[in-house]
Design a protein around this motif. Structure first.
Motif, PDB file in Angstrom:
ATOM      1  N   GLN A   7       0.813  -1.209   0.000  1.00 52.01           N
ATOM      2  CA  GLN A   7       0.000   0.000   0.000  1.00 52.01           C
ATOM      3  C   GLN A   7       0.849   1.263   0.000  1.00 52.01           C
ATOM      4  O   GLN A   7       0.425   2.306  -0.519  1.00 52.01           O
ATOM      5  N   PHE A   8       2.079   1.202   0.541  1.00 49.98           N
ATOM      6  CA  PHE A   8       2.942   2.386   0.556  1.00 49.98           C
ATOM      7  C   PHE A   8       3.375   2.800  -0.851  1.00 49.98           C
ATOM      8  O   PHE A   8       3.884   3.901  -1.035  1.00 49.98           O
TER       9      PHE A   8
ATOM     10  N   PHE B 200       1.055   7.883   0.281  1.00 53.03           N
ATOM     11  CA  PHE B 200       1.540   8.029   1.641  1.00 53.03           C
ATOM     12  C   PHE B 200       2.683   9.044   1.710  1.00 53.03           C
ATOM     13  O   PHE B 200       3.604   9.009   0.894  1.00 53.03           O
ATOM     14  N   SER B 201       2.607   9.897   2.711  1.00 51.01           N
ATOM     15  CA  SER B 201       3.722  10.798   2.997  1.00 51.01           C
ATOM     16  C   SER B 201       4.690  10.099   3.943  1.00 51.01           C
ATOM     17  O   SER B 201       4.356   9.091   4.577  1.00 51.01           O
ATOM     18  N   GLN B 202       5.890  10.653   4.062  1.00 53.04           N
ATOM     19  CA  GLN B 202       6.856  10.071   4.994  1.00 53.04           C
ATOM     20  C   GLN B 202       6.338  10.150   6.425  1.00 53.04           C
ATOM     21  O   GLN B 202       6.514   9.213   7.214  1.00 53.04           O
TER      22      GLN B 202
ATOM     23  N   ILE C   6       2.910   5.130  11.291  1.00 50.88           N
ATOM     24  CA  ILE C   6       2.501   3.719  11.291  1.00 50.88           C
ATOM     25  C   ILE C   6       3.602   2.836  11.859  1.00 50.88           C
ATOM     26  O   ILE C   6       3.362   1.981  12.716  1.00 50.88           O
ATOM     27  N   LEU C   7       4.835   3.032  11.395  1.00 46.56           N
ATOM     28  CA  LEU C   7       5.935   2.184  11.858  1.00 46.56           C
ATOM     29  C   LEU C   7       6.266   2.440  13.327  1.00 46.56           C
ATOM     30  O   LEU C   7       6.620   1.517  14.062  1.00 46.56           O
ATOM     31  N   SER C   8       6.130   3.678  13.767  1.00 42.86           N
ATOM     32  CA  SER C   8       6.304   3.970  15.179  1.00 42.86           C
ATOM     33  C   SER C   8       5.237   3.256  16.009  1.00 42.86           C
ATOM     34  O   SER C   8       5.517   2.734  17.092  1.00 42.86           O
ATOM     35  N   GLY C   9       4.013   3.214  15.473  1.00 41.19           N
ATOM     36  CA  GLY C   9       2.941   2.479  16.143  1.00 41.19           C
ATOM     37  C   GLY C   9       3.223   0.990  16.194  1.00 41.19           C
ATOM     38  O   GLY C   9       2.947   0.329  17.203  1.00 41.19           O
ATOM     39  N   CYS C  10       3.789   0.455  15.116  1.00 39.43           N
ATOM     40  CA  CYS C  10       4.197  -0.959  15.117  1.00 39.43           C
ATOM     41  C   CYS C  10       5.219  -1.208  16.215  1.00 39.43           C
ATOM     42  O   CYS C  10       5.119  -2.181  16.981  1.00 39.43           O
ATOM     43  N   ASP C  11       6.198  -0.321  16.302  1.00 37.55           N
ATOM     44  CA  ASP C  11       7.245  -0.440  17.319  1.00 37.55           C
ATOM     45  C   ASP C  11       6.633  -0.471  18.718  1.00 37.55           C
ATOM     46  O   ASP C  11       6.987  -1.310  19.562  1.00 37.55           O
ATOM     47  N   SER C  12       5.694   0.413  18.980  1.00 39.53           N
ATOM     48  CA  SER C  12       5.090   0.497  20.310  1.00 39.53           C
ATOM     49  C   SER C  12       4.284  -0.749  20.654  1.00 39.53           C
ATOM     50  O   SER C  12       4.086  -1.063  21.830  1.00 39.53           O
ATOM     51  N   LYS C  13       3.820  -1.472  19.639  1.00 41.40           N
ATOM     52  CA  LYS C  13       3.039  -2.687  19.845  1.00 41.40           C
ATOM     53  C   LYS C  13       3.897  -3.949  19.811  1.00 41.40           C
ATOM     54  O   LYS C  13       3.392  -5.061  19.972  1.00 41.40           O
ATOM     55  N   GLY C  14       5.177  -3.816  19.544  1.00 41.31           N
ATOM     56  CA  GLY C  14       6.044  -4.988  19.449  1.00 41.31           C
ATOM     57  C   GLY C  14       6.011  -5.644  18.086  1.00 41.31           C
ATOM     58  O   GLY C  14       6.500  -6.769  17.918  1.00 41.31           O
TER      59      GLY C  14
ATOM     60  N   ASN D   8       8.207   1.067  -7.647  1.00 42.39           N
ATOM     61  CA  ASN D   8       9.580   1.371  -8.070  1.00 42.39           C
ATOM     62  C   ASN D   8      10.423   1.811  -6.865  1.00 42.39           C
ATOM     63  O   ASN D   8      10.999   2.894  -6.849  1.00 42.39           O
ATOM     64  N   HIS D   9      10.469   0.932  -5.865  1.00 38.17           N
ATOM     65  CA  HIS D   9      11.226   1.132  -4.618  1.00 38.17           C
ATOM     66  C   HIS D   9      10.607   2.207  -3.709  1.00 38.17           C
ATOM     67  O   HIS D   9      11.207   2.552  -2.686  1.00 38.17           O
ATOM     68  N   LYS D  10       9.421   2.703  -4.053  1.00 43.25           N
ATOM     69  CA  LYS D  10       8.825   3.761  -3.221  1.00 43.25           C
ATOM     70  C   LYS D  10       8.544   3.256  -1.810  1.00 43.25           C
ATOM     71  O   LYS D  10       8.838   3.930  -0.812  1.00 43.25           O
ATOM     72  N   SER D  11       7.936   2.076  -1.719  1.00 48.61           N
ATOM     73  CA  SER D  11       7.658   1.501  -0.404  1.00 48.61           C
ATOM     74  C   SER D  11       8.955   1.313   0.378  1.00 48.61           C
ATOM     75  O   SER D  11       9.041   1.662   1.565  1.00 48.61           O
ATOM     76  N   GLU D  12       9.965   0.761  -0.270  1.00 44.67           N
ATOM     77  CA  GLU D  12      11.249   0.531   0.399  1.00 44.67           C
ATOM     78  C   GLU D  12      11.865   1.843   0.893  1.00 44.67           C
ATOM     79  O   GLU D  12      12.404   1.908   1.999  1.00 44.67           O
TER      80      GLU D  12
END
Length: 298
Positions: free
Chosen positions: A26-27, A35-37, A43-51, A63-67
């Motif tokens: 989806q990114f 999606f903006s940075q 989202i990734l910070s939220g993932c971190d907080s949830k383990g 074209n590597h945008k998600s990466e």
């Protein structure tokens, strides 16, 4: 506090991996939202907080945008806590997606993926939906094994194309026994269960880790879509309305006799009971992540 306790230690990558991860196609912007940075960071910070530390991407996702979006966040974080997987075989040339599993091409794809992710290594690198001949290539896997020895890749995997399951042509399962492949992605969810017949038993019998991709059936298992719904994103829009209507009908039937408040979390929990090791649902917001995890945190 790490509320999310469902983790599995993987010796091949020397890390604990959250059994629920996130898919990040989806990114790329191909799912109806750019999606903006800042949004990806949130989202990734939220993932971190949830383990949640298991993040799946591919060089062909925009074209590597998600990466790149993931890499920009990971650079500011602790790289070693994350389990990042990517894929090879498809890439963009002059804004057109092309397919190439040759050693020279894969070498360049790997270099571009490492650069986009701003990392020295990838935890899992997947052969991405290629055919039997493209997979059965000793020279390719010898090259990838060298990258494992060098530490550029921690472990290797294969993401099976759905046609293998639909056609019941499981030759690739025999081919991968020859190579150092330990992770296997397959489409598996509560309405597309064919992986239970051969693929999941194969993983259990041959010490492969199974990853359910599309575990929420492209969002259809949220049960918020009705027959006749028109999808305007690139991914679901590529399917015929008849195909989508058939899946929506299956979802309606699945839930018709069940009193379930949180359908997405229940759907993920059910397939994890069925001896699949990991699930990687795509999410567009922190609310979706929280919804996916609700029944696991209670």
């Amino acid at each position: 506090m790490d509320k999310f306790k469902i983790k599995k230690y993987i010796p091949e990558i020397s890390k604990e991996v959250s059994k629920i991860g996130i898919g990040t196609h989806q990114f790329s912007g191909e799912w109806g939202k750019e999606f903006s940075q800042d949004e990806v960071d949130y989202i990734l910070s939220g993932c971190d907080s949830k383990g949640i530390n298991h993040v799946d991407t591919a060089g062909s996702y925009g074209n590597h945008k998600s990466e790149k979006l993931i890499g920009n966040y990971i650079k500011k974080s602790n790289r070693d806590m994350w389990v990042i997987s990517s894929k090879f075989g498809y890439y963009y040339k002059d804004e057109i997606k092309v397919r190439n599993f040759s050693i020279n091409s894969v070498k360049k794809q790997l270099e571009n993926t490492l650069k986009a992710l701003k990392t020295e290594y990838i935890d899992i690198y997947y052969f991405h939906s290629g055919d039997d001949n493209e997979l059965n290539n000793d020279a390719l896997w010898t090259y990838l094994d060298k990258k494992v020895i060098e530490g550029k890749i921690k472990s290797l995997g294969i993401s099976l194309t759905q046609s293998i399951i639909n056609d019941e042509n499981y030759k690739q399962l025999e081919i991968i026994k020859k190579y150092n492949i330990t992770f296997l992605q397959v489409v598996y969810n509560l309405i597309e269960t064919k992986a239970e017949e051969v693929v999941l038993p194969f993983c259990q019998e041959n010490n492969k880790y199974s990853i359910a991709k599309v575990p929420l059936a492209k969002g259809l298992l949220s049960s918020k879509y009705k027959i006749g719904h028109k999808f305007d994103d690139i991914e679901r829009g590529n399917y015929s309305s008849e195909f989508n209507n058939n899946l929506i009908e299956k979802v309606t039937k699945l839930y018709s006799e069940k009193n379930i408040n949180n359908k997405t979390s229940w759907a993920l929990k059910e397939i994890l009971k069925n001896k699949v090791d990991f699930v990687i649902p795509g999410i567009k917001s922190l609310d979706q992540l929280n919804s996916n995890l609700e029944l696991f945190e209670s």
